[in-house]
Design an enzyme around this catalytic site. Sequence first.
Site, PDB file in Angstrom:
ATOM      1  N   GLY A 114       4.094 -10.293   9.308  1.00 23.11           N
ATOM      2  CA  GLY A 114       4.239 -11.448   8.707  1.00 23.11           C
ATOM      3  C   GLY A 114       3.102 -12.555   8.740  1.00 23.11           C
ATOM      4  O   GLY A 114       1.864 -12.070   8.959  1.00 23.11           O
ATOM      5  N   SER A 115       3.462 -13.600   8.555  1.00 18.38           N
ATOM      6  CA  SER A 115       2.343 -14.964   8.245  1.00 18.38           C
ATOM      7  C   SER A 115       1.666 -15.030   9.252  1.00 18.38           C
ATOM      8  O   SER A 115       0.547 -15.547   9.260  1.00 18.38           O
ATOM      9  CB  SER A 115       3.343 -15.998   8.204  1.00 18.38           C
ATOM     10  OG  SER A 115       4.041 -15.912   6.806  1.00 18.38           O
ATOM     11  N   VAL A 116       1.783 -14.557  10.582  1.00 16.34           N
ATOM     12  CA  VAL A 116       0.784 -14.797  11.604  1.00 16.34           C
ATOM     13  C   VAL A 116      -0.608 -14.059  11.523  1.00 16.34           C
ATOM     14  O   VAL A 116      -1.600 -14.363  11.883  1.00 16.34           O
ATOM     15  CB  VAL A 116       1.510 -14.207  13.135  1.00 16.34           C
ATOM     16  CG1 VAL A 116       2.499 -15.213  13.691  1.00 16.34           C
ATOM     17  CG2 VAL A 116       1.784 -12.791  13.024  1.00 16.34           C
ATOM     18  N   MET A 117      -0.439 -12.925  10.460  1.00 17.58           N
ATOM     19  CA  MET A 117      -1.571 -12.500  10.011  1.00 17.58           C
ATOM     20  C   MET A 117      -2.536 -13.217   9.142  1.00 17.58           C
ATOM     21  O   MET A 117      -3.583 -12.818   8.984  1.00 17.58           O
ATOM     22  CB  MET A 117      -1.145 -11.059   9.339  1.00 17.58           C
ATOM     23  CG  MET A 117      -2.319  -9.953   9.163  1.00 17.58           C
ATOM     24  SD  MET A 117      -2.858  -9.480  10.797  1.00 17.58           S
ATOM     25  CE  MET A 117      -1.260  -8.342  11.129  1.00 17.58           C
ATOM     26  N   LYS A 118      -2.090 -14.474   8.890  1.00 13.72           N
ATOM     27  CA  LYS A 118      -2.904 -15.397   8.062  1.00 13.72           C
ATOM     28  C   LYS A 118      -3.941 -15.942   8.728  1.00 13.72           C
ATOM     29  O   LYS A 118      -4.914 -16.205   8.300  1.00 13.72           O
ATOM     30  CB  LYS A 118      -2.025 -16.393   7.387  1.00 13.72           C
ATOM     31  CG  LYS A 118      -1.085 -15.828   6.280  1.00 13.72           C
ATOM     32  CD  LYS A 118      -0.173 -17.023   5.799  1.00 13.72           C
ATOM     33  CE  LYS A 118       0.799 -16.191   4.615  1.00 13.72           C
ATOM     34  NZ  LYS A 118       1.921 -17.019   4.726  1.00 13.72           N
TER      35      LYS A 118
END
Lengths: 371, 581
Positions: free
Chosen positions: B291-295
Site C-alpha cells: 500500500g501507501s508506504v510505496m509512495k
Amino acid sequence: MILFSRTDNSLFGRWWWTVDRWLLGALGLLILFGGFLVTTASPAVAQRIGLDGSYFITRQFIILLPSILVMLGISLLPPRQILLLATAAFGVGIVAMVITLTNGMEIKGARRWISLPGFSLQPSEFVKPAFIVLNAWLLAHPAVRSLGLPKLLPVGLLALTVTLLLLQPDLGMTMVVSAVWLAQLFLAGLPLILVAIGGGLGIIGLIGAYFMFPHVSSRIDRFLNPEAGDSYQVDRALEAFQAGGLFGVGPGQGTVKETIPDSHADFIFAVAGEELGLIWCLALLVLIAFIVLRGFYRSGQGPTLFVTLAGSGLIVQFGLQALINIGSSLHLLPTKGMTLPFVSYGGSSLVAMGMGMGMLLALTRKRTHTP
Amino acid sequence: MSSFDPELPLDIPLSTAPRQRRAANTRPVPHAILARAQIRLVTLGAMFSAAMLIVALRLVDATLLQTPTAAQELAGPQEVGAVLVARADITDRNGEVLATSLPTQSLYADPAKLLDPVAAARALVQALPDLDYEDVLDKLASARRFVWVKRNLTPEEVYRVNALGQPGLEFLTEQTRIYPAGGSTVHVVGTTDVDNKGQGGVERGLNAQLASGGAPIQLSVDLRLQHLVEREITKAMKDFNAIGGSGLVMDLRNGELLAAVSLPDYEPAAIGKAPEDARFNRFALGSYELGSVMKIITSAAGLESGKMSLTTFYDASEPIRYGRFTINDFHPERRALSVPEIFTHSSNIGAARMALAMGIDFQKEFFCKLGLCGPLKLELPEVGTAQIPAKWSEISAMTISFGHGLSVTPLHMLRATAATLTGQLVQPTLVKHPEGYVPSFPHVVSDKVVGQMRRLMRANAVVGSGKSANIPGYFVGGKTGTAEKISGKRYNTNARLSSFIAAFPMHDPRYLIMVMVDEPKPNASSGGYATGGTVAAPVVGRIIAQMGPLYAIAPAAVDDPLIRQSLALEIRSRRDAIETY
C-alpha cells in the site's frame, strides 16, 4: 601312551593295539569340542523355551556317556558281529519306524520320534549306520555280485528305507542315505555311467521333492532368493561369523545363540564362529576332514571289500552330515535340519553316531592278514 | 552291475584275532577289485576335500571379508559417528547466547541383542511414558541392527532406562540444540533437526559454518531491542485483534538488522507442534502489497526523474477511471495537490499521476534499481522475492505507485526506503559486521532527492499520518500504509495490512524501522479505523521512545535551528498558498 603291553593278549589289550588310535583320538577331540559348544550354546535356547539353563547340557552329557560306551563297546566286536548287530538294528529300526508313522510324536511337522519312558527316540538315526553296513555286505556278497535277481537286493534295501523316511517326511536323511548308497555302489565297482545315472536320478528326486513338499520348496526358494522370504536364522548366523572374526568374541560371550532358535543343534557352528572365531572353526574343519580322510584311508586297507564298503559308507555319512550342517550355517546350502556329528545337541543322533563310529573303529582295526 | 566280478568270495573276516579259525573265508580280496575300490576311494576323498576347502574359504569370507553391515548400521547417522565437533553457538550482537549445543544421551536399540522384544517394549514404555507401545514394539521387533528409540533423554530418563537392565538398549552421546531466547529469535536463528542439521533461519543459512564448529557466530540482532519490538507488536496485535505482524529495525550506516520480528512465533523446541502460520516468516518471506508506504519510492522516483519538483501540482479532483478500475483517495481532497501534499495526504490519484508523469519505463527502472523487482539476499533460507506484474503496463504503473499490483517483503521495502534516505542501496544483514568495518553500497539515489525525501518523510510525521510516531527530540520521519489484502480475486476491505516505515533522526538518519500489522480490526481507541496511522505508527513511536534510552541517543532540541532548517519544507497548496512548518 601305552595302556596295555604289546604282549597283553586280553580283549582290551588286543583292541588297543589294533584299533586306529588316530581315528579314536580325533573322535575324542570332536566329542570334547561338541561338549563345550553345547554347554555355551544351549542355555540360551533352554531358557527361551522355559527350561532350566542347564537342561540341554545335562542331557547332552548324560547321553554322551552311553554314546561313548556304545562306540567303544561296538569297536570291540569282530566284523561278523558288526554285521549281525547291523542286521538286528536294521530290523528293529525298520519296525520302529513303521510304528513311528502311526504312533510317533509329531515335532515341527514330521513324525520322526517314538516316545519311550523317560526319553524319546528317533529310530531312523539308528537305521542309518545299520543300513550302510547291510548294504556293504550285500554289495560284497558273491550272490549279489553275480548275475541274477539278487543284484536288485541293494535297490530293494534302499527303496524300503527311503520310503519309510519319506513318509515321515525326512528329506535330509533320505538324501544322506541315498548318497551313501550311491557312494558305496561307486566304490563297489559300479560302472561310472551308472553312477552318473544314479546321481541324475538323485537330482530328479530332489526336484520332485521341491514340488512335493512345501517346506522344501520354501527353504530352497529362500536360499536362492534371500530377499524374498524370511532368512532369519541364516542372517543371524552370518552376522555371528562376522562378529566373531579371526579370534572370536570369547567363549560364552556370543549373543547370536540368543536369537537363533536352533543354535544348539543345526546352527551350532555359528555359535563356534562367533565365540571362538575363524581359527578354531578352521581347526574344527581340519579335525572333521582328518577323521574323514583317515576313515577313508583305513577303510581302503580292507582287507575285504565288505570292510572297505562298510567303513567308507559310514565315513561318507559322517562327512556328508558335517558338510551339510556347516554348509547351511554358512549359507552355502539351503537350511537342512542336519546335526553336526558329536557336536550338535541331540540324543538319538549322538548315540547313533556312537554306534556308527564304533562300527567304523571295529572294521578298521588292524588285522594280521592285511595285504 | 554286469562288471561285478562273479568270482568274488563272501569276504567277511570272522575275527580280528591273529589266529585265524576259518582261513578259507579270510582270503584277501582279489587285487583288481580292491585296487579299483581304493582308486575310487581316493576320488571320493578328493571330492570331499574339495568341498571342505570350499567351506573353509566360505568361512574365511563370512568371518573376515564380508562388509560389516551391522557395524555400518551401528555407525548410524554419520554426523553422530563423526562426532563430536560441537556445533558453533549463535549469539546476539552483545554476546547473549541465542543457540548453543549441549551433549545429551540418545537411546537406540540393537534388536538382535534383545532377548524379548515384547518384554523390553513394555518395560521401556513404563520407564519413558511418552513413548507409544505399538511404535516401540515395531522398532524393537524389526530386523535392523540400529533403531532410534528416543533422542536426547534427560539424565533422569537415562537412569530409568539403565535401571531396566535390558541388553540391546544402548546410548549414543549426541548434541541437542538449546535456544535460550526461545520464540523471540526463532525466525532469525531458526532450528535444527534431531541430527543437528539446520532446518531454518541462520541455522540453515549458515549451516556449513556452524557445523564446522569454532567461534560463535555473532548476529547483528540486539536481543534487548528484539524483545522490545516483539512486545510492542504483540500489544498492537492484541489491541487490534490482528493475526500477525512483523517488525524490522535496521542500522542505516551498515545494514545490520538490530531486530527482526515475525509474529506469531513458536518455541524452537516445540517446532513439531507449531502451526504453519507461526512458522511463516512475515518479514523476509511473505510478499505483500504494502500500500501507501510505496509512495516513498514513487515520490523519490518522480523527483529523481526530473519531471517534477516539490512544487509541482497534480490534479486529484476526480477519481481516475481506467477500464474497469477506479483509482480513488481514502481522504479525497478533490483538488489539485502538490507533491508534498500527495505524500502527506497519501493521495492515490496524485501518486498515479506522478507515475504517468515520470514515465512507465523510468518508474520500472527506478523501482528495480532499488531492488523491488527481484529476490532478496539474506542469511536465511526464508527469503521471498518481489512479485511484479507480468507486464508493467500503464495501469500497473499507476497502481504500483500507491503500493498495489507489486508484492514485496517488508525487507524489500526497508531496503528501498533506506536507499531513498541515504542514497545507497544498503544491503541488510543478520550477521554483525566486524568492529570498525564500514561496508560500501552502490549509490542509487541522488543527494538532492535524498534531502527532499528526508523532508517529505519528516513532514508526514509532523502534519501527516505519522504523527503518533513523532517522538519529540528524535526528529522521526515516516510514511504509513494501509493496504487491503487480496482474498480470492478481490480486495477485501476488512482484511488490511497496516504498516509504518520510519527513520530517525531524520536530519541524519541512523535507524530505519518498519512495522507491519496483519489484519488489524478497528477498535474504539482507533476511532473506528485500523490504518497504518492508527495501528502501526504508534508501535513505531513506542519503539523509538524506548530505543532512545537503550542506545543512549540524546534527544536534540526540538527547536534546533540547524536541524529545523535542514528539514524545513514548504508545502504549497492552491487554497492556502504556502504552508511551512
